[in-house]
Design an enzyme around this catalytic site. Structure first.
Site, mmCIF file in Angstrom:
data_model
loop_
_atom_site.group_PDB
_atom_site.id
_atom_site.type_symbol
_atom_site.label_atom_id
_atom_site.label_comp_id
_atom_site.label_asym_id
_atom_site.label_seq_id
_atom_site.Cartn_x
_atom_site.Cartn_y
_atom_site.Cartn_z
ATOM 1 C CE1 TYR A 85 5.548 7.888 11.670
ATOM 2 C CE2 TYR A 85 6.428 9.918 10.739
ATOM 3 C CZ TYR A 85 5.980 9.201 11.831
ATOM 4 O OH TYR A 85 5.952 9.786 13.078
ATOM 5 C CB CYS A 139 -3.944 11.159 4.294
ATOM 6 S SG CYS A 139 -3.710 10.247 5.843
ATOM 7 C CB CYS A 168 -18.793 8.350 -2.204
ATOM 8 S SG CYS A 168 -17.667 7.448 -3.290
ATOM 9 C CD GLN A 216 -0.287 8.143 -1.363
ATOM 10 O OE1 GLN A 216 -1.474 8.452 -1.456
ATOM 11 N NE2 GLN A 216 0.456 8.511 -0.332
ATOM 12 C CB CYS A 250 -17.110 0.201 -6.180
ATOM 13 S SG CYS A 250 -16.405 1.653 -5.359
ATOM 14 C CB CYS A 292 -22.049 2.496 -0.128
ATOM 15 S SG CYS A 292 -20.273 2.739 -0.119
ATOM 16 C CB CYS A 304 -22.527 5.666 -7.011
ATOM 17 S SG CYS A 304 -22.597 4.068 -6.160
ATOM 18 C CG ASP A 343 3.155 9.903 3.371
ATOM 19 O OD1 ASP A 343 2.136 10.324 3.944
ATOM 20 O OD2 ASP A 343 3.127 9.260 2.304
ATOM 21 C CD GLU A 378 6.789 1.867 7.351
ATOM 22 O OE1 GLU A 378 5.923 1.383 8.097
ATOM 23 O OE2 GLU A 378 6.694 3.013 6.837
#
Length: 398
Positions: free
Chosen positions: A262, A355, A92, A233, A167, A89, A81, A328, A286
């Site tokens: 969650y 994550c 990434c 996701q 992108c 940017c 990219c 999660d 939730e």
């Protein structure tokens, strides 16, 4: 050439120094040192020698970009990219690194975070997930508006919008080049979502611009109708990949009681409900109202699913004796209060989807202090070309 700096004098923004780049650190940068000062370097690779331009300084360390590589790593590649460069940017972090070594670096970060924050010595494989080129996997994009009215993404650690013509990690069916040709009045963000069923939705400030106002996602035999702004996701393969791993680790049986904490719109609730059957029960907890609304529609008429709007710490104590728990949580993790409530229910298995390896490591330490041990830990490269990684861990009574 290095700008002359006496030993101990603070580095300054704009200064250029030559350094040897050391280990990878959590956050998408590597560690280097100059005159005893720590520099967090982007666009470098451990083992390289580089000229680094300082982009930020505080009392503890400096930040900088590797602007010239004097001794390149064997793992260095040309970023696909045009925006993945210093001053470009910030989306990434690792496009200059071959994908296999990206996964190795992420594994090193996980191991380091568990050692430093969790006091645990672990090994953790980070598994490849298709597509193997690490491009065109992202199904959710959030664009800012630049000075000329074109869509863009923020440069790293700034509010500066870098306008983009495309992108390369975005799902092809989003057709980002077409959106990039338009001029947008105002500064409201542009949100784009694509689905496994081929839909594309564009919204702005919560209002639909094009595409459906309800998205249909299909994962194996399960169908989810959700709002474009509900969490889903981001990686195309993430839902199926995570369901397979979670269900294997949970090993739920017919008639069991399971808590999905969650739980969002119920990505994991659907296969768990199928596994426990009519005699079992799944409790989805939730807080987000939009996700709750979607889940209520998805599981309308499902006698073995109960949806609990509210916080985990307030709602979980109302569930009697769950056999297994899945959580999660958001990036900052579950924390002591939630983990205390969880372990007091004495589930035989707790599976944790994370994550962020730092919050997972901190929470793992808490689990150990409350009588559980971690018997499984694996990473999935669900954010290729970036520093992010998804982990799945299992905790059982010690």
């Amino acid at each position: 050439m290095d700008t002359a700096v006496p030993t101990g004098e603070r580095l300054e923004i704009g200064q250029q120094v030559t350094v040897d780049i050391e280990k990878i650190a959590h956050g998408g940068h590597c560690v280097a040192r100059f005159e005893g000062q720590v520099i967090f370097v982007r666009y470098g690779i451990p083992g390289e020698r580089a000229i680094v331009e300082i982009t930020g300084v505080n009392s503890k360390m400096a930040r900088g970009d590797a602007i010239s590589i004097l001794t390149p790593s064997e793992h260095r590649v040309t970023a696909p990219c045009q925006y993945a460069k210093p001053g470009g940017c910030g989306g990434c972090d690792f496009q200059h690194i071959d994908l296999a070594f990206q996964r190795e670096l992420k594994s090193q970060v996980i191991v380091e975070q568990f050692s430093r924050l969790g006091g645990l010595e672990v090994q953790c494989e980070v598994r490849e997930v298709e597509p193997s080129d690490g491009l065109h996997w992202r199904t959710r994009m959030d664009f800012a508006i630049g000075d000329t009215g074109r869509i863009g993404l923020f440069s790293n650690r700034t509010n500066e919008v870098v306008e983009v013509a495309d992108c390369l990690i975005a799902d092809n069916i989003m057709d980002i080049p077409s959106l990039a040709q338009r001029r947008w009045n105002g500064d409201d963000r542009i949100e784009v979502a694509s689905t496994s069923t081929g839909q594309v939705s564009v919204t702005r400030a919560g209002r639909s611009i094009s595409g459906p106002t309800q998205l249909v996602e299909k994962v194996d035999k399960f169908t989810y109708q959700i709002s474009p702004r509900s969490f889903w996701q981001a990686h195309k393969a993430a839902p199926a990949t995570l369901i397979a791993e979670v269900m294997s680790l949970l090993a739920v049986e017919q008639g069991e009681v399971v808590c999905d904490l969650y739980g969002g719109v119920g990505l994991f609730t659907a296969p768990i409900a199928a596994a426990v059957g009519a005699r079992g029960k799944v409790h989805l907890i939730e807080l987000d109202r939009r996700a709750i609304s979607d889940a209520q529609k998805i599981f309308k008429g499902a006698g073995n699913v109960e949806i609990h709007p509210g916080t985990v710490e307030s709602r979980l104590p109302k569930v009697s004796d769950p056999d297994v728990i899945l959580l999660d949580p958001p990036r900052n993790g579950a924390g002591e209060e939630v983990i205390t409530v969880m372990t007091r229910t004495h589930p035989r298995t707790i599976v944790y989807v994370s994550c962020d390896p730092a919050s997972l490591a901190r929470d793992a330490k808490l689990f150990l202090s409350m009588g559980y041990k971690m018997d499984s830990l694996v990473g999935f490269d669900l954010f290729p070309q970036t520093q992010h990684v998804e982990c799945v861990a299992r905790f059982i009574p010690a």
